[in-house]
Structures are given as structure tokens and as C-alpha cells.
Design a protein around this motif. Structure first.
Motif, PDB file in Angstrom:
ATOM      1  N   TYR A  86     -30.937  97.192-107.465  1.00 31.53           N
ATOM      2  CA  TYR A  86     -30.193  96.856-108.673  1.00 31.53           C
ATOM      3  C   TYR A  86     -30.932  95.740-109.398  1.00 31.53           C
ATOM      4  O   TYR A  86     -30.959  94.592-108.946  1.00 31.53           O
ATOM      5  CB  TYR A  86     -28.751  96.471-108.315  1.00 31.53           C
ATOM      6  N   LEU A  87     -31.554  96.098-110.503  1.00 32.37           N
ATOM      7  CA  LEU A  87     -32.424  95.182-111.230  1.00 32.37           C
ATOM      8  C   LEU A  87     -31.645  94.447-112.311  1.00 32.37           C
ATOM      9  O   LEU A  87     -31.042  95.084-113.181  1.00 32.37           O
ATOM     10  CB  LEU A  87     -33.573  95.964-111.880  1.00 32.37           C
ATOM     11  N   PRO A  88     -31.620  93.123-112.296  1.00 30.89           N
ATOM     12  CA  PRO A  88     -30.970  92.380-113.385  1.00 30.89           C
ATOM     13  C   PRO A  88     -31.710  92.595-114.709  1.00 30.89           C
ATOM     14  O   PRO A  88     -32.923  92.384-114.794  1.00 30.89           O
ATOM     15  CB  PRO A  88     -31.069  90.923-112.928  1.00 30.89           C
ATOM     16  N   LEU A  89     -30.994  93.061-115.707  1.00 32.06           N
ATOM     17  CA  LEU A  89     -31.560  93.253-117.045  1.00 32.06           C
ATOM     18  C   LEU A  89     -31.357  92.023-117.914  1.00 32.06           C
ATOM     19  O   LEU A  89     -32.267  91.564-118.594  1.00 32.06           O
ATOM     20  CB  LEU A  89     -30.900  94.456-117.729  1.00 32.06           C
ATOM     21  N   ILE A  90     -30.120  91.539-117.915  1.00 33.93           N
ATOM     22  CA  ILE A  90     -29.746  90.418-118.777  1.00 33.93           C
ATOM     23  C   ILE A  90     -28.761  89.559-118.000  1.00 33.93           C
ATOM     24  O   ILE A  90     -27.889  90.075-117.289  1.00 33.93           O
ATOM     25  CB  ILE A  90     -29.067  90.903-120.073  1.00 33.93           C
ATOM     26  N   THR A  91     -28.878  88.261-118.148  1.00 34.04           N
ATOM     27  CA  THR A  91     -27.874  87.357-117.605  1.00 34.04           C
ATOM     28  C   THR A  91     -27.551  86.301-118.646  1.00 34.04           C
ATOM     29  O   THR A  91     -28.431  85.883-119.409  1.00 34.04           O
ATOM     30  CB  THR A  91     -28.344  86.696-116.299  1.00 34.04           C
ATOM     31  N   SER A  92     -26.297  85.887-118.670  1.00 32.76           N
ATOM     32  CA  SER A  92     -25.894  84.855-119.630  1.00 32.76           C
ATOM     33  C   SER A  92     -25.951  83.466-119.029  1.00 32.76           C
ATOM     34  O   SER A  92     -25.678  82.479-119.716  1.00 32.76           O
ATOM     35  CB  SER A  92     -24.474  85.138-120.134  1.00 32.76           C
ATOM     36  N   GLY A  93     -26.277  83.389-117.727  1.00 33.75           N
ATOM     37  CA  GLY A  93     -26.377  82.091-117.062  1.00 33.75           C
ATOM     38  C   GLY A  93     -27.518  82.098-116.067  1.00 33.75           C
ATOM     39  O   GLY A  93     -28.608  82.585-116.367  1.00 33.75           O
TER      40      GLY A  93
END
Length: 639
Positions: free
Chosen positions: A605-612
Motif C-alpha cells: 500500500y503506497l502512500p500517494l498523498i498525506t496532509s501531515g
């Protein structure tokens, strides 16, 4: 004055107008209760069709209602298929009294039904429903005692000649609600007077909040490289016509461009350059009303024989007339039962499409017109360009919103905006409340018009102001907005962190002008981290079609910890597929581990976008868990 219910005392009218003009979009409870209660004495057709969007050859059920104090012996539906106004010479179908219901507000309600035979594709069906108190054999050859009236929007308050009594729909081939370009769009709303001037660097002087600040079409052209880099694919321009006020929602000429904005060549250059960059252009269009200084209205006030006299509804000529929400005399309302008024409006829309390359319309105060008008507007514009779109500002209850399917392509999604603002800006909804809303709302409107989402706009407090300038709340809301089905809109300046100093209800501080401040072009004042976040969201929306078309399914919900996740997936099964995207939220003030139900340990599961902070993806004995920092969200793609 027209016959209007006692609902309109000063206090109630004020509350209604506050809600209708500033969001959340639903009518306030007193108006809803009044609308239900008034059924007791009315013969009503609230645009209830089965099916909502008829296909060629399909018969159509038309339903109407009479209350206990509006007893009828018989009723007949009169309809035309050639565009003519339906009257007693039109084709007829008898209404059948099918059953009686009971309502806590209105008491006993008789339900009437007629079935119109199936029609060919692209047929515009217009109809009226007449009722008689007598059952004499020749009653149907006489003028009806009453015509069924529209009970939606603002119209339930009116009776008699001032009510809407003509209805309409078109027969369409089965098709998606939006053309492909619109399904894939990210829209950017530009308030022209406040976006960018033609001067180098944008705005160069301060001006009073209610004055014209000097934004131009050329200024928007100069901003196109910025908008292209941002990634938006559709521009929504506020009204362009000459007007008395800086917002231009009261036009003095529907066929001209305000010289303050520029020339016709400027608009053509803007649409051509936008198209070359892959952007469509929507025009904010106002078919509901015009300026009292418009030549047509002035002529009608001066002479009852003027050609434009029937464009308007005069209660007592010349100074008492229907106007915007019945409290803004400066904005005279159109009477589009007048064919000449209807032609004036629709032909203007066709001009902006044909001559200037406008790709669609955001339609102001859509509840101010009949469904008959909207069916005709949509049919006429589609005949010029089949992929044109019409998006209505429909501030009404969800059941009324659903009935705009087939009359407008889409609606601005006020109920969703309300939910996003309560959950992420104000924090007075839990994630459980939000998910329960989404499940019910998405199912309820699954057969309604297309939806266009937003977090804020020119009539609302900016999101950041409501969130007390907490950018982590804005990021979570935007992440949610961009991972739901509705086409997303970004209000100018939201992407760089624009807020405001005072509530729009505070008129001494400028009222709604607070939410319409000049766009900031000094990059030193931008929130570049927020801008990068918006660019990433727009990129993800474009690169992962599942975010636009996939099925949404909740995979985690913990109301106590205020953590939440859903997946946009290609499948309806319990196992997720490669390319599915997970949206994960921690709306709490501490780090949380969030398990993803059904996520397979055989995939990554690859992180695409994070807000923090960067999320941590962990494999546990129970499956996949994502550790998120406080007040943050993330997108993960299954690989």
C-alpha cells in the motif's frame, strides 16, 4: 401583492433568506413545514415523474396531490410534444385518483396519477394538470377550476395566476449524467472583479469592499499559466455582463460584456487560450432576474403595452413587482411563462456558446425557474453542443434536488458542502455522523442529477475562516472532497490559504465581501505547502480514474477515536484490487492506528498523498494497519 402564505412575516422571511443565499442549501425547517402544511389546501404537482429521466418509448407516470381543503371530482393532464404551451386544446390524459395518504403536517392527501405514452428521443413534453370540482360529463370541455401548481423551491408560497402551473421534461437516450470531459474535470471558480487586474502583478490599489476592484478577462488570461500548473481543467467565470454592482448578478444586458472586464475579443482570446491548454470554460449565468435598470424592465414600467411587459410579474404596476426572493427590488424577476422572455434568455446562452466558445453554464438561483424552463434551456443548449453542461444552484431539500435529473445535468452539492464543513471545519460532526450521512445521501441521490462539490464559494464564509485558520482541517476536507464521486470545485485562493477577517453575516465588516477578497498574487504571502497539497490532489484525481468512477465502501469507522477510512474500488467484492485507492482520516488530536478491513497482506500500500506526517503502513496479525498523525489524512493505493 401576490397571494403569499402567512409564513412571510418579517422574522421567518429573514431566516429563510439567510439560508437560501448563504448555504447550507436546504430550506430551513419552518419553510419545509409550511410547504408540507400548505398541501392541505392546494392542488400540487411537485415535478414527480416515474421514471425521473424517461427514455424513448417509455411511458411516464405523472403524480399530483390534493389536500382535504382542495377536493376535486376529476382532473385531466394536457400535454404537447411540439413545444407549444399546453392548454385545453392540447392532447389529454385523464388523471386517476389512486390512493389516499396521511401526513402529519397536511392531513389526508389524495394522490392522482396520469400516464403519458412513450415518446421519441429528444422530445420536449410540456404539460399542465387541470382540476374540476364538478364531475359533470362535459367538465373536461370547460376551463379547469384550478391548475395544479409547483410546490417546490420558492414557489409553494404562491397561488392562482402567480403560481407555476406549466411543467416539462425531455426524453433522452440512456447516457451518463455528464459528458466525459466533465466527469474528469477539476473546476476552479473565479470571481472576476476580485481575481486579477490587467496591471502587472494583479491588484495594485485598495478599494472599498463594495466597489469595483478592477478584475479583468485579460487578468485571467495572464493567470492561465498558474492555473495550468495547478492542474485545473475547467474555469468557472462569475457573470460577465454589464451590471450595477461588482458581483454582476443583476445584468443590464445579457448580450454584452461589461467594458470594465474587457471586450468581446478578450473573452474569445481567453476561451481559445484556455481550450489550447486543455481547459473548458463555464459561464455563471443568471436566468432568474435582471437589474431594474435593464432596458426591458424600464420599458415595462413605463408602458403596459411595451413588448417586454409580460416578461415580468407586476402586482401593482408600475412599482410593485416580483423580485429576487421578494426582498430585492433592484433585481426584477423574469416571468419565463412569457415566450419572449424565455427566448431572450435562451438565445443569449446560445450566443455565448456559439460565438465565444463557452462550454457550459453555472445557473444562478435555479429554484427561481420552472422545470418547464430548465427542460427547454437544456434541450436548446444541447442542440448547439451535445457536450455542453448546465449546473444549477439548487438550494432546496434533497427530494426536490433529485427531481432536477433530466432538467439540469448537475447541481452544486450544498448538502455535501454542509457535511464537509461540519465534519472538518467546525468539528461538530463525528466521522460516524459523516459516514451515515454519506451512505444515505449517496443512495438517495443515485438516480438524481450529477453533483458538483465545493468547500466554499462567494456566498459563504471561507472554509479556513470556519476552521479558525487551521490548515490541517482544510487539507482533510479537500482530501475527502477529491476522493468522492462529485466533480470538485476549488474556490479561488483556497489553494494558497486565503481566509477572511469577519463573518459574512457581519454587515458592518462588509458582509459577503469578506469572502470575496482580492486574490493574493504576492507569492511571499502564499502557503506553498497547501498549494503543493492541492496540486497533488488534482494530479491524483486525474491519474486514478477510480477516484472518479469507482465504488465507495467504508473500511474503517471508530466514532470514539474519530478515525475513518473508505476505499474507492473497481470491484464490488470483499477483496480489494490493485489500483484501488484508500482515503484515511484521523480527525483526533493524537496519533492513531487505523485498521483497513479487507485489505490484503499480499499487496503493498503506497502512500500517494498525506496532509501531515508520512503514514506508517504496518502488517499485523489482523491485516493492514495505517498509523496516522493527529488531525491528518492520507491516500494509499493498493499495488
Amino acid at each position: 401583492m401576490p397571494e403569499i402564505t402567512d409564513l412571510n412575516n418579517d422574522m421567518q422571511t429573514s431566516a429563510i433568506l439567510d439560508e437560501q443565499t448563504s448555504a447550507p442549501g436546504d430550506l430551513p425547517l419552518p419553510a419545509i413545514q409550511a410547504r408540507l402544511k400548505l398541501q392541505r389546501g392546494q392542488f400540487r404537482h411537485d415535478n414527480i415523474l416515474v421514471p425521473v429521466i424517461p427514455v424513448p418509448g417509455q411511458s411516464i407516470e405523472i403524480w399530483a396531490t390534493t389536500g382535504m381543503d382542495a377536493t376535486l371530482a376529476c382532473a385531466t393532464l394536457f400535454y404537447t410534444t411540439d413545444g407549444r404551451q399546453p392548454d385545453t386544446s392540447a392532447m389529454t390524459v385523464a388523471m386517476e385518483r389512486v390512493h389516499t395518504d396521511w401526513d402529519v403536517q397536511a392531513g389526508y392527501l389524495a394522490r392522482w396519477r396520469a400516464i403519458i405514452p412513450g415518446q421519441p428521443a429528444h422530445t420536449l413534453v410540456r404539460y399542465r394538470i387541470g382540476g374540476w370540482s364538478s364531475s359533470m360529463p362535459d367538465a373536461r370541455s370547460q376551463t379547469p377550476d384550478v391548475w395544479a401548481q409547483d410546490g417546490q423551491g420558492f414557489w409553494f408560497r404562491y397561488t392562482g395566476d402567480h403560481a407555476i402551473t406549466t411543467f416539462g421534461f425531455t426524453v433522452d437516450e440512456p447516457a451518463p449524467l455528464f459528458p466525459t470531459w466533465a466527469q474528469e474535470a477539476v473546476v476552479y471558480q473565479i470571481f472576476l472583479d476580485r481575481y486579477r487586474t490587467s496591471a502587472p502583478g494583479g491588484f495594485t490599489r485598495d478599494a472599498s469592499q463594495r466597489a469595483f476592484h478592477g478584475g479583468t478577462l485579460q487578468g485571467v488570461r495572464e493567470a492561465l499559466p498558474y492555473l495550468s500548473e495547478l492542474g485545473v481543467t475547467c474555469l468557472w467565470l462569475s457573470p460577465i455582463h454589464p451590471a450595477d454592482t461588482y458581483d454582476r448578478y443583476g445584468a443590464t444586458d445579457f448580450y454584452a460584456i461589461d467594458p470594465r472586464l474587457g471586450t468581446s475579443d478578450d473573452l474569445k482570446a481567453l476561451t481559445e487560450q484556455a481550450h489550447a491548454l486543455g481547459m473548458r470554460v463555464l459561464l455563471d449565468f443568471v436566468p432568474s432576474h435582471l437589474s431594474m435598470n435593464h432596458a426591458a424592465f424600464r420599458a415595462a414600467q413605463q408602458d403596459q403595452n411595451a413588448p417586454s411587459f409580460d416578461w415580468f410579474t407586476f402586482y401593482e404596476w408600475p412599482h410593485r413587482y416580483r423580485n429576487f426572493l421578494e426582498v430585492v427590488p433592484a433585481l426584477a424577476s423574469f416571468n419565463t411563462a412569457s415566450q419572449a422572455a424565455r427566448d431572450y434568455i435562451i438565445n443569449a446562452a446560445l450566443l455565448w456558446m456559439h460565438d465565444y466558445g463557452i462550454d457550459g453554464f453555472r445557473l444562478d438561483h435555479a429554484i427561481g425557474q420552472s422545470m418547464d424552463f430548465w427542460a427547454a434551456f437544456r434541450k436548446a443548449t444541447r442542440e448547439v453542443a451535445p457536450d455542453v453542461i448546465s449546473i444549477g444552484e439548487v438550494t432546496d431539500t434533497p427530494d426536490s434536488i433529485a427531481r432536477y435529473a433530466g432538467k439540469l445535468d448537475g447541481i452544486l452539492d450544498f448538502p455535501l458542502a454542509t457535511a464537509l464543513r461540519h465534519t472538518f471545519a467546525l468539528g461538530d460532526w463525528t466521522v460516524q455522523t459523516f459516514e451515515h450521512f454519506l451512505q444515505a445521501y449517496e443512495q438517495f441521490l443515485s438516480h438524481g442529477p450529477g453533483r458538483v462539490s465545493f468547500l466554499d464559494n462567494h456566498d459563504m464564509n471561507r472554509f479556513l475562516f470556519l476552521a479558525r485558520n487551521d490548515r490541517s482541517r482544510l487539507k482533510m476536507a479537500a482530501l475527502c472532497q477529491f476522493t468522492l464521486e462529485a466533480i470538485p470545485v476549488v474556490y479561488y485562493g483556497t489553494e494558497i490559504g486565503m481566509s477572511q477577517a469577519a463573518d459574512i453575516d457581519n454587515m458592518t465588516d462588509g458582509g459577503d465581501a469578506q469572502a470575496r477578497a482580492d486574490m493574493i498574487w504576492d507569492q511571499e504571502r502564499w502557503d506553498h505547502d497547501l498549494l503543493a497539497f492541492y496540486r497533488a490532489l488534482i494530479w491524483a484525481r486525474s491519474d486514478y480514474p477510480v477516484l472518479r468512477q469507482g465504488k465507495r465502501q467504508m473500511v474503517h469507522l471508530d466514532a470514539a477515536r474519530n478515525t475513518y477510512a473508505y476505499v474507492r474500488t473497481h470491484t464490488t467484492g470483499p477483496e480489494w484490487m490493485k489500483g484501488d485507492v484508500f482515503a484515511i482520516f484521523n480527525v483526533s488530536k493524537q496519533q492513531q492506528g487505523i485498521p483497513l478491513a479487507g485489505a490484503s497482506t499480499s499487496m503493498s500500500y503506497l502512500p500517494l498523498i498525506t496532509s501531515g506526517e508520512q503514514p506508517q503502513v504496518q502488517v499485523t496479525a489482523d491485516g493492514i494497519q495505517v498509523v496516522l498523525g493527529a488531525m491528518s489524512g492520507a491516500l494509499l493505493v493498493a499495488q
